[in-house]
Design an enzyme around this catalytic site. Structure first.
Site, mmCIF file in Angstrom:
data_model
loop_
_atom_site.group_PDB
_atom_site.id
_atom_site.type_symbol
_atom_site.label_atom_id
_atom_site.label_comp_id
_atom_site.label_asym_id
_atom_site.label_seq_id
_atom_site.Cartn_x
_atom_site.Cartn_y
_atom_site.Cartn_z
ATOM 1 N N ASP A 48 -4.702 -1.570 -5.079
ATOM 2 C CA ASP A 48 -3.275 -1.934 -5.398
ATOM 3 C C ASP A 48 -2.634 -2.875 -4.613
ATOM 4 O O ASP A 48 -1.455 -3.245 -4.631
ATOM 5 C CB ASP A 48 -2.452 -0.541 -5.523
ATOM 6 C CG ASP A 48 -2.762 0.185 -4.036
ATOM 7 O OD1 ASP A 48 -3.201 -0.348 -2.974
ATOM 8 O OD2 ASP A 48 -1.874 1.385 -4.110
ATOM 9 N N SER A 49 -3.345 -3.503 -3.664
ATOM 10 C CA SER A 49 -2.991 -4.636 -2.908
ATOM 11 C C SER A 49 -2.597 -5.657 -3.963
ATOM 12 O O SER A 49 -1.890 -6.722 -3.341
ATOM 13 C CB SER A 49 -4.122 -4.983 -1.969
ATOM 14 O OG SER A 49 -5.222 -5.271 -2.619
ATOM 15 N N ASP A 56 -7.926 1.297 -7.675
ATOM 16 C CA ASP A 56 -7.011 2.351 -6.880
ATOM 17 C C ASP A 56 -5.999 3.247 -7.649
ATOM 18 O O ASP A 56 -5.634 2.679 -8.732
ATOM 19 C CB ASP A 56 -5.849 1.471 -5.859
ATOM 20 C CG ASP A 56 -6.467 1.208 -4.526
ATOM 21 O OD1 ASP A 56 -6.978 2.289 -3.876
ATOM 22 O OD2 ASP A 56 -6.166 0.302 -3.982
ATOM 23 N N GLU A 67 -9.525 2.034 7.200
ATOM 24 C CA GLU A 67 -8.634 0.799 7.404
ATOM 25 C C GLU A 67 -7.865 0.758 8.702
ATOM 26 O O GLU A 67 -7.174 1.884 9.151
ATOM 27 C CB GLU A 67 -7.499 0.801 6.244
ATOM 28 C CG GLU A 67 -6.794 -0.492 6.555
ATOM 29 C CD GLU A 67 -6.060 -1.075 5.313
ATOM 30 O OE1 GLU A 67 -6.268 -0.336 4.232
ATOM 31 O OE2 GLU A 67 -5.181 -1.920 5.339
ATOM 32 N N LYS A 112 -9.796 5.460 -6.257
ATOM 33 C CA LYS A 112 -9.718 5.580 -4.766
ATOM 34 C C LYS A 112 -8.174 6.226 -4.684
ATOM 35 O O LYS A 112 -7.220 5.612 -5.539
ATOM 36 C CB LYS A 112 -9.727 4.230 -4.279
ATOM 37 C CG LYS A 112 -9.609 4.279 -2.709
ATOM 38 C CD LYS A 112 -10.073 3.048 -1.993
ATOM 39 C CE LYS A 112 -9.153 1.890 -1.904
ATOM 40 N NZ LYS A 112 -7.669 2.085 -1.140
ATOM 41 N N GLU A 142 -5.356 7.709 -1.380
ATOM 42 C CA GLU A 142 -5.333 7.689 0.146
ATOM 43 C C GLU A 142 -4.874 8.871 0.724
ATOM 44 O O GLU A 142 -4.072 9.668 -0.081
ATOM 45 C CB GLU A 142 -4.015 6.582 0.213
ATOM 46 C CG GLU A 142 -4.424 5.200 -0.075
ATOM 47 C CD GLU A 142 -3.291 4.397 0.154
ATOM 48 O OE1 GLU A 142 -2.349 4.530 0.776
ATOM 49 O OE2 GLU A 142 -3.415 2.965 -0.267
HETATM 50 O O1 KIV Z 1 -5.574 -1.905 -2.191
HETATM 51 C C1 KIV Z 1 -6.241 -2.581 -1.505
HETATM 52 O O2 KIV Z 1 -6.864 -3.753 -1.642
HETATM 53 C C2 KIV Z 1 -7.106 -1.595 -0.372
HETATM 54 C C3 KIV Z 1 -8.136 -2.347 0.416
HETATM 55 C C4 KIV Z 1 -7.357 -3.151 1.493
HETATM 56 C C5 KIV Z 1 -9.070 -1.508 1.254
HETATM 57 O O3 KIV Z 1 -6.858 -0.296 -0.416
#
Ligand code: KIV
Length: 274
Positions: free
Chosen positions: A55-56, A94, A192, A123, A125
């Site tokens: 989600d970056s 994510d 992270e 994924k 968090e």
């Molecule tokens: O969203 C993302 O790119 C991430 C990575 C930084 C691990 O969670």
């Protein structure tokens, strides 16, 4: 158009069990974020093991100041695009902010990422209440990657993008969280921005592979934001990242150099850790 990597089955597809084997065999896992089909073909050709549709993308693709505005629709869209461009790497997507706030919502969100986006793993968090969500997904054979340390969806609570686990009590909590996550059935853990020594300890004490970003060389693998490691993200590059394109002249060469540096445990170096 995106058939090159699909038509050359040079290496076997990376799977959840094969990642566990990599941990056992001490063979490092090279991961990168990816958001579109063209980059996906390049990552696949370079030998990347895991592609993370992070989600970056909210920050590096959409120009937002955090990952919070990213929606499930955005994630499904980008994940499906990446899936069309690669065949070998394991594809992780994510679950965006609030898309796993309770078990039924997490189930529905994960189903969309897998069925519409072709993700092989989702994924999410954090720990605490998230452990119950991980257990529910794992029980239904949905592969899960957890994420501890600097968890960007909690940026407001954390007060910024800061290293986590520096105090003894915080380090102990993160170690316990990691154990709880593994016991709940997670298959992978992203660490992270945590001190390298803490990441080393977590990696040694849990059975699932750890993937570090700003967490030192002793993790079972490494991940970076693709645009950071190509030096194209605007603004200051984080300490833990490295511009692999600099001095190399092509994106393919940069990706190959990253894969090699991760496999040989030459990245991250002492200058990239906390
Ligand atoms: O969203 C993302 O790119 C991430 C990575 C930084 C691990 O969670």
């Amino acid at each position: 158009m995106y058939t090159d990597s699909a038509s050359s089955p040079a290496r076997p597809a990376i799977t959840v069990p094969s990642l566990r084997q990599r941990k056992k065999g001490g063979e490092k896992i090279a991961a990168l974020t990816c958001y579109d089909a063209s980059f996906a073909t390049r990552l696949d050709a370079a030998g990347i093991d895991v592609a993370l549709v992070g989600d970056s993308l909210g920050m590096v693709v959409q120009g937002m100041s955090s990952t919070l505005p990213v929606t499930l629709d955005h994630m499904v869209y980008h994940c499906a695009a990446v899936a069309r461009g690669m065949r070998t790497p394991l594809l992780i997507a994510d679950l965006p902010f609030m898309s796993y706030r309770d078990v039924p919502t997490a189930m529905a969100s994960a189903a969309r990422l897998m069925a519409e986006g072709s993700a092989a793993m989702v994924k999410l968090e954090g720990a605490g209440w998230v452990v119950e969500v991980i257990a529910a997904l794992a029980e239904r054979d949905i592969p899960v990657c957890a994420h501890l340390g600097l968890t960007p969806q909690s940026v407001h609570k954390l007060g910024g993008y800061r290293v986590q686990g520096k105090l003894e009590a915080d380090a102990a909590r993160l170690l316990n969280d990691a154990k709880a996550i593994a016991a709940a059935g997670a298959d992978l853990l992203v660490l992270e921005c945590v001190p390298a020594e803490l990441a080393r300890r977590i990696t040694a004490e849990i059975p699932i592979p750890t993937i570090g970003i700003g967490a030192g060389v002793d993790c079972d693998g490494q991940v970076l934001v693709l645009y950071d490691m190509l030096g194209i993200t605007p603004g200051r590059r984080p300490r833990f990242s490295k511009d692999f394109l600099s001095g190399r002249g092509s994106i393919d060469a940069a990706l190959l150099a990253y894969v090699e540096a991760v496999r040989r445990a030459e990245f991250p170096g002492p200058e990239h850790i906390y």
